[in-house]
Design a protein around this motif. Structure first.
Motif, PDB file in Angstrom:
ATOM      1  N   VAL A 139       0.838  -1.203   0.000  1.00 38.93           N
ATOM      2  CA  VAL A 139       0.000   0.000   0.000  1.00 38.93           C
ATOM      3  C   VAL A 139       0.875   1.256   0.000  1.00 38.93           C
ATOM      4  O   VAL A 139       0.577   2.230  -0.698  1.00 38.93           O
ATOM      5  CB  VAL A 139      -0.968  -0.010   1.196  1.00 38.93           C
ATOM      6  CG1 VAL A 139      -1.679   1.336   1.343  1.00 38.93           C
ATOM      7  CG2 VAL A 139      -1.989  -1.139   1.043  1.00 38.93           C
ATOM      8  N   ALA A 140       1.968   1.226   0.756  1.00 37.46           N
ATOM      9  CA  ALA A 140       2.883   2.372   0.753  1.00 37.46           C
ATOM     10  C   ALA A 140       3.472   2.588  -0.632  1.00 37.46           C
ATOM     11  O   ALA A 140       3.621   3.728  -1.088  1.00 37.46           O
ATOM     12  CB  ALA A 140       3.993   2.148   1.779  1.00 37.46           C
ATOM     13  N   ALA A 141       3.790   1.494  -1.329  1.00 38.53           N
ATOM     14  CA  ALA A 141       4.332   1.621  -2.686  1.00 38.53           C
ATOM     15  C   ALA A 141       3.293   2.209  -3.631  1.00 38.53           C
ATOM     16  O   ALA A 141       3.607   3.060  -4.477  1.00 38.53           O
ATOM     17  CB  ALA A 141       4.801   0.256  -3.190  1.00 38.53           C
ATOM     18  N   LEU A 142       2.029   1.795  -3.489  1.00 39.48           N
ATOM     19  CA  LEU A 142       0.972   2.367  -4.319  1.00 39.48           C
ATOM     20  C   LEU A 142       0.821   3.861  -4.042  1.00 39.48           C
ATOM     21  O   LEU A 142       0.615   4.661  -4.955  1.00 39.48           O
ATOM     22  CB  LEU A 142      -0.354   1.658  -4.069  1.00 39.48           C
ATOM     23  CG  LEU A 142      -0.448   0.198  -4.506  1.00 39.48           C
ATOM     24  CD1 LEU A 142      -1.807  -0.375  -4.124  1.00 39.48           C
ATOM     25  CD2 LEU A 142      -0.213   0.046  -5.993  1.00 39.48           C
ATOM     26  N   SER A 143       0.916   4.236  -2.772  1.00 39.73           N
ATOM     27  CA  SER A 143       0.754   5.639  -2.397  1.00 39.73           C
ATOM     28  C   SER A 143       1.875   6.509  -2.954  1.00 39.73           C
ATOM     29  O   SER A 143       1.673   7.695  -3.217  1.00 39.73           O
ATOM     30  CB  SER A 143       0.710   5.769  -0.870  1.00 39.73           C
ATOM     31  OG  SER A 143      -0.384   5.060  -0.337  1.00 39.73           O
ATOM     32  N   ALA A 144       3.050   5.912  -3.146  1.00 37.60           N
ATOM     33  CA  ALA A 144       4.197   6.672  -3.648  1.00 37.60           C
ATOM     34  C   ALA A 144       4.241   6.730  -5.173  1.00 37.60           C
ATOM     35  O   ALA A 144       5.004   7.507  -5.741  1.00 37.60           O
ATOM     36  CB  ALA A 144       5.494   6.055  -3.126  1.00 37.60           C
ATOM     37  N   ALA A 145       3.426   5.930  -5.846  1.00 41.92           N
ATOM     38  CA  ALA A 145       3.451   5.891  -7.313  1.00 41.92           C
ATOM     39  C   ALA A 145       2.933   7.201  -7.899  1.00 41.92           C
ATOM     40  O   ALA A 145       1.963   7.772  -7.401  1.00 41.92           O
ATOM     41  CB  ALA A 145       2.618   4.714  -7.818  1.00 41.92           C
ATOM     42  N   ARG A 146       3.560   7.666  -8.957  1.00 44.39           N
ATOM     43  CA  ARG A 146       3.182   8.912  -9.608  1.00 44.39           C
ATOM     44  C   ARG A 146       2.885   8.656 -11.079  1.00 44.39           C
ATOM     45  O   ARG A 146       3.794   8.539 -11.896  1.00 44.39           O
ATOM     46  CB  ARG A 146       4.294   9.961  -9.469  1.00 44.39           C
ATOM     47  CG  ARG A 146       4.581  10.372  -8.034  1.00 44.39           C
ATOM     48  CD  ARG A 146       3.397  11.117  -7.432  1.00 44.39           C
ATOM     49  NE  ARG A 146       3.589  11.413  -6.021  1.00 44.39           N
ATOM     50  CZ  ARG A 146       3.059  10.742  -5.023  1.00 44.39           C
ATOM     51  NH1 ARG A 146       2.282   9.692  -5.278  1.00 44.39           N
ATOM     52  NH2 ARG A 146       3.267  11.082  -3.778  1.00 44.39           N
ATOM     53  N   VAL A 160      -3.592  11.653 -15.271  1.00 41.12           N
ATOM     54  CA  VAL A 160      -4.269  10.638 -14.452  1.00 41.12           C
ATOM     55  C   VAL A 160      -4.254  11.068 -12.987  1.00 41.12           C
ATOM     56  O   VAL A 160      -3.194  11.329 -12.420  1.00 41.12           O
ATOM     57  CB  VAL A 160      -3.603   9.259 -14.596  1.00 41.12           C
ATOM     58  CG1 VAL A 160      -4.332   8.215 -13.746  1.00 41.12           C
ATOM     59  CG2 VAL A 160      -3.572   8.825 -16.055  1.00 41.12           C
ATOM     60  N   THR A 161      -5.428  11.155 -12.389  1.00 39.25           N
ATOM     61  CA  THR A 161      -5.556  11.506 -10.976  1.00 39.25           C
ATOM     62  C   THR A 161      -6.045  10.284 -10.205  1.00 39.25           C
ATOM     63  O   THR A 161      -7.043   9.668 -10.577  1.00 39.25           O
ATOM     64  CB  THR A 161      -6.562  12.655 -10.787  1.00 39.25           C
ATOM     65  OG1 THR A 161      -6.118  13.786 -11.543  1.00 39.25           O
ATOM     66  CG2 THR A 161      -6.675  13.044  -9.321  1.00 39.25           C
ATOM     67  N   ALA A 211      -9.480   6.229 -10.346  1.00 40.76           N
ATOM     68  CA  ALA A 211      -8.642   7.000 -11.261  1.00 40.76           C
ATOM     69  C   ALA A 211      -9.521   7.696 -12.287  1.00 40.76           C
ATOM     70  O   ALA A 211     -10.528   7.143 -12.734  1.00 40.76           O
ATOM     71  CB  ALA A 211      -7.639   6.090 -11.969  1.00 40.76           C
ATOM     72  N   THR A 212      -9.150   8.912 -12.627  1.00 43.33           N
ATOM     73  CA  THR A 212      -9.789   9.628 -13.726  1.00 43.33           C
ATOM     74  C   THR A 212      -8.700  10.166 -14.645  1.00 43.33           C
ATOM     75  O   THR A 212      -7.614  10.534 -14.196  1.00 43.33           O
ATOM     76  CB  THR A 212     -10.663  10.799 -13.241  1.00 43.33           C
ATOM     77  OG1 THR A 212      -9.855  11.677 -12.436  1.00 43.33           O
ATOM     78  CG2 THR A 212     -11.836  10.305 -12.414  1.00 43.33           C
TER      79      THR A 212
END
Length: 197
Positions: A16-23, A28-29, A48-49
């Motif tokens: 989850v931390a890795a997902l939160s850090a993904a840019r 894409v928001t 995501a939009t």
């Protein structure tokens, strides 16, 4: 992004931390969604939009599931479950190759980042609407929906899986590939006019 909770396994908290850090790419928001409760002991969900020039072109969701005991059908203890939706030009909805093309985008997006998977599954749905009576002046509408799930071969790469899926979503929206990336399949032409739900 939401906190998975101190009681969650460390492997899930790290994912989850890795997902939160993904840019993802700028169009894409990502935003947190309430995770599903019945699919696995632990889950994390993102919406995501894809927007450009203030117009929403596509949307979807990315869900990471974790069952520490593993799941035979997953062939692992993590599973990614996704949904991508985008409006189409009505004439494209009838293209007999559209489902195969849309599915190939997902495979190519994962392959481009060298992300092997196990047990990939999915459906591609296309729907078109025609309007009659008092609505007869409205243009026909068509939508592409791609639902897919797969097991990351290496859960440590889960952020890469999210970014690959964001690239797929942008491609469904008709955006060109990001600079420095290539794809063998052309993006869909953009639908004229805003999305309507």
């Amino acid at each position: 992004m939401s906190d998975p909770g101190a009681g969650a396994p460390s492997a899930f908290r790290q994912a989850v931390a890795a997902l939160s850090a993904a840019r993802p790419r700028p169009e894409v928001t990502l935003s947190p969604l309430p995770p599903p409760r019945r699919l696995a002991p632990h889950a994390h969900a993102l919406g995501a939009t894809v927007t450009e020039g203030g117009e929403e072109l596509a949307d979807g969701r990315f869900v990471l599931l974790h069952d520490p005991a593993g799941d035979d059908s997953w062939r692992g203890d993590f599973r990614v479950v996704t949904l991508a939706r985008a409006d189409l030009e009505p004439d494209l909805a009838g293209d007999p190759l559209l489902p195969e093309v849309a599915w190939s985008w997902l495979i190519e997006a994962l392959d481009a980042r060298a992300l092997p998977t196990h047990a990939p599954n999915g459906t591609v749905t296309r729907a078109d609407s025609a309007f009659f009576g008092g609505l007869a002046e409205r243009r026909g509408q068509a939508e592409l929906e791609l639902r897919a799930s797969w097991t990351p071969a290496d859960p440590a790469d889960v952020a890469g899986h999210l970014l690959a899926w964001c690239g797929l979503l942008a491609q469904c929206a008709g955006l060109p590939p990001e600079a420095g990336t290539t794809t063998a399949v052309t993006a869909l032409p953009r639908r004229r006019g805003p999305r309507s739900d």
